[in-house]
Structure formats: structure tokens, C-alpha cells
Design an enzyme around this catalytic site. Structure first.
Site, PDB file in Angstrom:
ATOM      1  N   HIS A   1       0.851  -1.203   0.000  1.00 43.81           N
ATOM      2  CA  HIS A   1       0.000   0.000   0.000  1.00 43.81           C
ATOM      3  C   HIS A   1       0.882   1.248   0.000  1.00 43.81           C
ATOM      4  O   HIS A   1       0.713   2.148  -0.825  1.00 43.81           O
ATOM      5  CB  HIS A   1      -0.912  -0.015   1.242  1.00 43.81           C
ATOM      6  CG  HIS A   1      -1.671   1.264   1.480  1.00 43.81           C
ATOM      7  ND1 HIS A   1      -3.039   1.362   1.357  1.00 43.81           N
ATOM      8  CD2 HIS A   1      -1.252   2.515   1.839  1.00 43.81           C
ATOM      9  CE1 HIS A   1      -3.418   2.600   1.611  1.00 43.81           C
ATOM     10  NE2 HIS A   1      -2.351   3.329   1.921  1.00 43.81           N
ATOM     11  N   GLU A   2       1.825   1.289   0.922  1.00 46.77           N
ATOM     12  CA  GLU A   2       2.656   2.489   1.055  1.00 46.77           C
ATOM     13  C   GLU A   2       3.527   2.692  -0.183  1.00 46.77           C
ATOM     14  O   GLU A   2       3.660   3.815  -0.680  1.00 46.77           O
ATOM     15  CB  GLU A   2       3.519   2.406   2.320  1.00 46.77           C
ATOM     16  CG  GLU A   2       2.718   2.444   3.613  1.00 46.77           C
ATOM     17  CD  GLU A   2       1.876   3.707   3.771  1.00 46.77           C
ATOM     18  OE1 GLU A   2       2.269   4.767   3.263  1.00 46.77           O
ATOM     19  OE2 GLU A   2       0.801   3.624   4.395  1.00 46.77           O
TER      20      GLU A   2
ATOM     21  N   HIS B   1       1.776   4.244  -3.055  1.00 50.26           N
ATOM     22  CA  HIS B   1       1.664   5.713  -3.044  1.00 50.26           C
ATOM     23  C   HIS B   1       2.777   6.334  -3.905  1.00 50.26           C
ATOM     24  O   HIS B   1       2.579   7.386  -4.518  1.00 50.26           O
ATOM     25  CB  HIS B   1       1.718   6.260  -1.620  1.00 50.26           C
ATOM     26  CG  HIS B   1       0.388   6.214  -0.917  1.00 50.26           C
ATOM     27  ND1 HIS B   1      -0.747   6.804  -1.434  1.00 50.26           N
ATOM     28  CD2 HIS B   1       0.008   5.647   0.260  1.00 50.26           C
ATOM     29  CE1 HIS B   1      -1.763   6.600  -0.611  1.00 50.26           C
ATOM     30  NE2 HIS B   1      -1.336   5.903   0.421  1.00 50.26           N
TER      31      HIS B   1
ATOM     32  N   GLU C   1      -6.179   6.802  -1.730  1.00 50.62           N
ATOM     33  CA  GLU C   1      -6.100   5.751  -0.715  1.00 50.62           C
ATOM     34  C   GLU C   1      -6.623   4.416  -1.246  1.00 50.62           C
ATOM     35  O   GLU C   1      -6.078   3.359  -0.938  1.00 50.62           O
ATOM     36  CB  GLU C   1      -6.911   6.167   0.517  1.00 50.62           C
ATOM     37  CG  GLU C   1      -6.123   6.990   1.490  1.00 50.62           C
ATOM     38  CD  GLU C   1      -4.814   6.300   1.869  1.00 50.62           C
ATOM     39  OE1 GLU C   1      -4.848   5.123   2.271  1.00 50.62           O
ATOM     40  OE2 GLU C   1      -3.769   6.934   1.744  1.00 50.62           O
TER      41      GLU C   1
ATOM     42  N   HIS D   1      -9.438   8.148   4.338  1.00 49.13           N
ATOM     43  CA  HIS D   1      -9.325   6.717   4.636  1.00 49.13           C
ATOM     44  C   HIS D   1     -10.689   6.070   4.862  1.00 49.13           C
ATOM     45  O   HIS D   1     -10.780   4.859   4.997  1.00 49.13           O
ATOM     46  CB  HIS D   1      -8.468   6.491   5.888  1.00 49.13           C
ATOM     47  CG  HIS D   1      -7.013   6.713   5.653  1.00 49.13           C
ATOM     48  ND1 HIS D   1      -6.396   7.911   5.890  1.00 49.13           N
ATOM     49  CD2 HIS D   1      -6.051   5.891   5.179  1.00 49.13           C
ATOM     50  CE1 HIS D   1      -5.112   7.815   5.580  1.00 49.13           C
ATOM     51  NE2 HIS D   1      -4.874   6.614   5.145  1.00 49.13           N
TER      52      HIS D   1
HETATM   53 ZN   LIG Z   1      -2.288   5.371   2.181  1.00 48.83          ZN
END
Ligand SMILES: [Zn+2]
Length: 326
Positions: free
Chosen positions: A147-148, A151, A171, A249
Site C-alpha cells: 500500500h505504502e 503511493h 487511498e 481513509h
Molecule cells: Zn495510504
């Protein structure tokens, strides 16, 4: 309110210190996309540092590409997670690292003291050890790592901002590809996957499955004692518009659920046709204020080459979450 803010508001004593410090640190941390120049190459290159519980980045180098595992499990997990994510993007989409040009992936573990988060800061990954009461170490979760790192891909491919529906899309893309990396690593079909982000990240006895659920947004955690209640919507009628509930989020639940419904309807491996459609859509250069409906139409455009059945399944998914009207 984010999970951390909810915990900070309700929990007494044990973890207030670490969570408060994490929130302060998150506010202090800046996003610096242009920092640190790397030497692009065709092979992946990972560097993992140890912050030794300080907040100075990147820290002491502990493992570089092709070196064997060291005696620190967090270093090795950060190294492996970056490697799996890189391999996913390379083999599934033919992408060479986060920027598409072989950028080195730098990670720092043991960031701060009991730091309750993991983060891509625009230049590198940083991981906290968790407070040991509520949260486990953040390197334990491949989908969190993916996930990170995603980004970083989103930053390179889109102009998506971090507010409103565009922020929620930002997100959601990170969740979708985070989940796909995990599914790909375990060779799971859409039916076999758990569709949970960071399954088991909360330590017992906290009543929580994960941070988020793409299959059933709003069901990931519910612990009244801690004031924890997953408020992610799965439909536009429940879109959160107040600023209190961390809308970026929270509202990501809607496009997350559309992806899940589409992948489940098609069956098979979600990273194949559904993942490709989402990836191609992401790479069209989404605008800063792109809304859900615009994104949905772009996915339909990207789906056309897969035929009518695919387009119909995707249209149905966007209708089921209320982004497209019947
Ligand atoms: Zn995120």
C-alpha cells in the site's frame, strides 16, 4: 477520526503516549518527492536502514541488494516486502520500480519509539515497531508495505490530490494494489483472498480483524471499549462529508468495494483483468480533483478491450456502490 485518533481519545494510560507521539510525528513528517537522487537501473535495488529508534532518516545501512538476511527480522521483512512489491509490478504490469525507471527503494525500520505507523514519505519507506499493546510491527504486513509503496507509483502516474473524493481514490488505489500484491504473492483467486488490509495488525484482545475490508467496508474493527468503530461506507449514500472521520481513509471504502465486487464477479486472479484495468486507468494521469464517477468512467473505457461481459460486470459493480446510476 482515524484509528489512531480514536484510540488516543478513548484509551487510557498504556498506549496514549506512543499513539500521541505517533500522531505528532505524522503531522511533523513532510512529503518530499524530489529528495534523494537515485541511479536508475534495470535491476531492482533495495537498501534497508535502521533508525535505531531515532527519527533521523535514513539511519544506519543494514542490508543492501543481494546481501543475505541479517539478524534483524524487521530489516529482512522490509527488504522482502519491497522485493515482492517490485516483482509484482514488474511481472504483472512490466513496470520497473515505483517511478517506472528503476528507482532504488529505500526503507528505514525501527523508526522512532513505539511508532504506530508505516509511511512512504515521497523519498523512502519508514516503519515503526508499533507500541506492542495495540499494534504489532508494521513490517509484518505485506499489504501495508505494498500500500505504502503504491503511493510512490500513484505519485508518479497521477496528479491525484489528497482531499475529497480524489484523496479517497488515492487511498483506494493504494489499498487495491496492496491487496493485489498479497493475493499475487499467495497465488490466491478473488474467491480465496481475504480482501483485508493488515489482517491481524491489532493485538488481542482488541476486537478487530484488520485495518480495512474491501469485501465488507465498515466491518474491519469494532471495539467499544477502545472507542473503535470502522465507519467505512460501501455505498455512496453513506459517503462521509464531515472532516472528523478522516474522510480520505473512510470513503476509500466505496471504490475499494467496487473493485472487490468486479473482481469477484469475474472470478480468477484479481490482478489479471481487474488489476490491469485499474492499473491502466491509474496510468492515464488522473487529475488532481478526479471524483469517483470520473474514475469509474475511465475504468469502463479501459475495460472496453476485454469485451462486453467485462464492461457489464464493471458497470454493475459501480452501480452497486452507487457511483454510477442505474
Ligand atoms: Zn495510504
Amino acid at each position: 477520526m482515524s484509528v489512531l485518533e480514536s484510540l488516543q481519545a478513548h484509551e487510557s494510560g498504556r498506549v496514549r503516549g506512543p499513539i500521541g507521539r505517533t500522531l505528532d510525528e505524522m503531522r511533523r513528517l513532510e512529503y518530499h518527492p524530489a529528495a534523494r537522487t537515485d541511479t536508475p537501473g534495470s535491476h531492482q535495488h533495495r537498501l534497508v536502514y535502521d533508525c535505531e529508534h531515532q527519527t533521523r532518516l535514513p539511519g544506519t545501512l543494514r542490508r543492501r541488494e543481494a546481501q543475505p538476511p541479517c539478524d534483524d527480522a524487521d530489516v529482512n521483512r522490509a527488504y522482502d516486502g519491497a522485493g515482492t512489491t517490485h516483482e509484482f509490478y514488474r511481472t504483472v504490469f512490466g513496470r520497473n520500480s515505483l517511478d517506472g525507471h528503476g528507482r532504488h527503494v529505500i526503507s528505514s525500520v525501527h523508526y522512532g519509539v513505539q511508532f504506530d505507523n508505516a509511511r512512504w514519505d515521497g523519498a523512502q519507506m519508514l516503519y515503526g515497531d508499533g507500541d506492542g499493546v495495540v499494534f504489532k510491527s508494521f513490517t509484518r504486513f505485506l499489504d501495508v508495505i505494498a500500500h505504502e509503496l503504491t503511493h510512490g507509483v500513484i505519485y508518479n502516474e497521477t496528479r491525484l490530490g489528497y482531499e475529497g473524493q480524489a484523496g479517497a481514490l488515492n487511498e483506494s488505489l493504494a489499498d487495491v494494489f496492496g491487496s493485489l500484491v498479497k493475493q499475487w504473492a499467495h497465488r490466491q483467486t478473488a474467491a480465496q483472498a481475504d480482501w483485508l488490509m493488515a489482517k491481524g495488525i491489532f493485538r488481542p484482545p482488541i476486537q478487530a480483524k484488520a485495518l480495512r475490508s474491501l469485501a465488507a467496508p465498515g466491518s474491519a474493527y469494532n471495539d467499544k471499549r477502545l472507542g473503535l468503530h470502522d465507519t467505512q461506507p460501501a455505498h455512496m449514500r453513506d459517503l462521509v462529508t464531515d472532516e472528523i472521520r478522516d474522510p480520505v481513509h473512510t470513503n476509500s471504502g466505496i471504490p475499494n468495494h467496487a473493485f472487490y465486487l468486479f473482481a469477484k464477479a469475474l472470478g480468477g486472479h484479481a490482478w489479471e483483468t481487474p488489476g490491469r484495468i485499474w492499473y491502466d486507468t491509474m496510468c492515464t494521469g488522473l487529475r488532481e480533483n478526479c471524483g469517483f464517477a470520473t474514475f469509474a468512467l475511465q475504468t469502463l473505457f479501459a475495460a472496453e478491450k476485454y469485451g462486453t461481459t467485462t464492461v457489464e460486470a464493471l458497470t454493475r459493480a459501480w452501480r452497486l456502490v452507487g457511483v454510477l446510476e442505474d
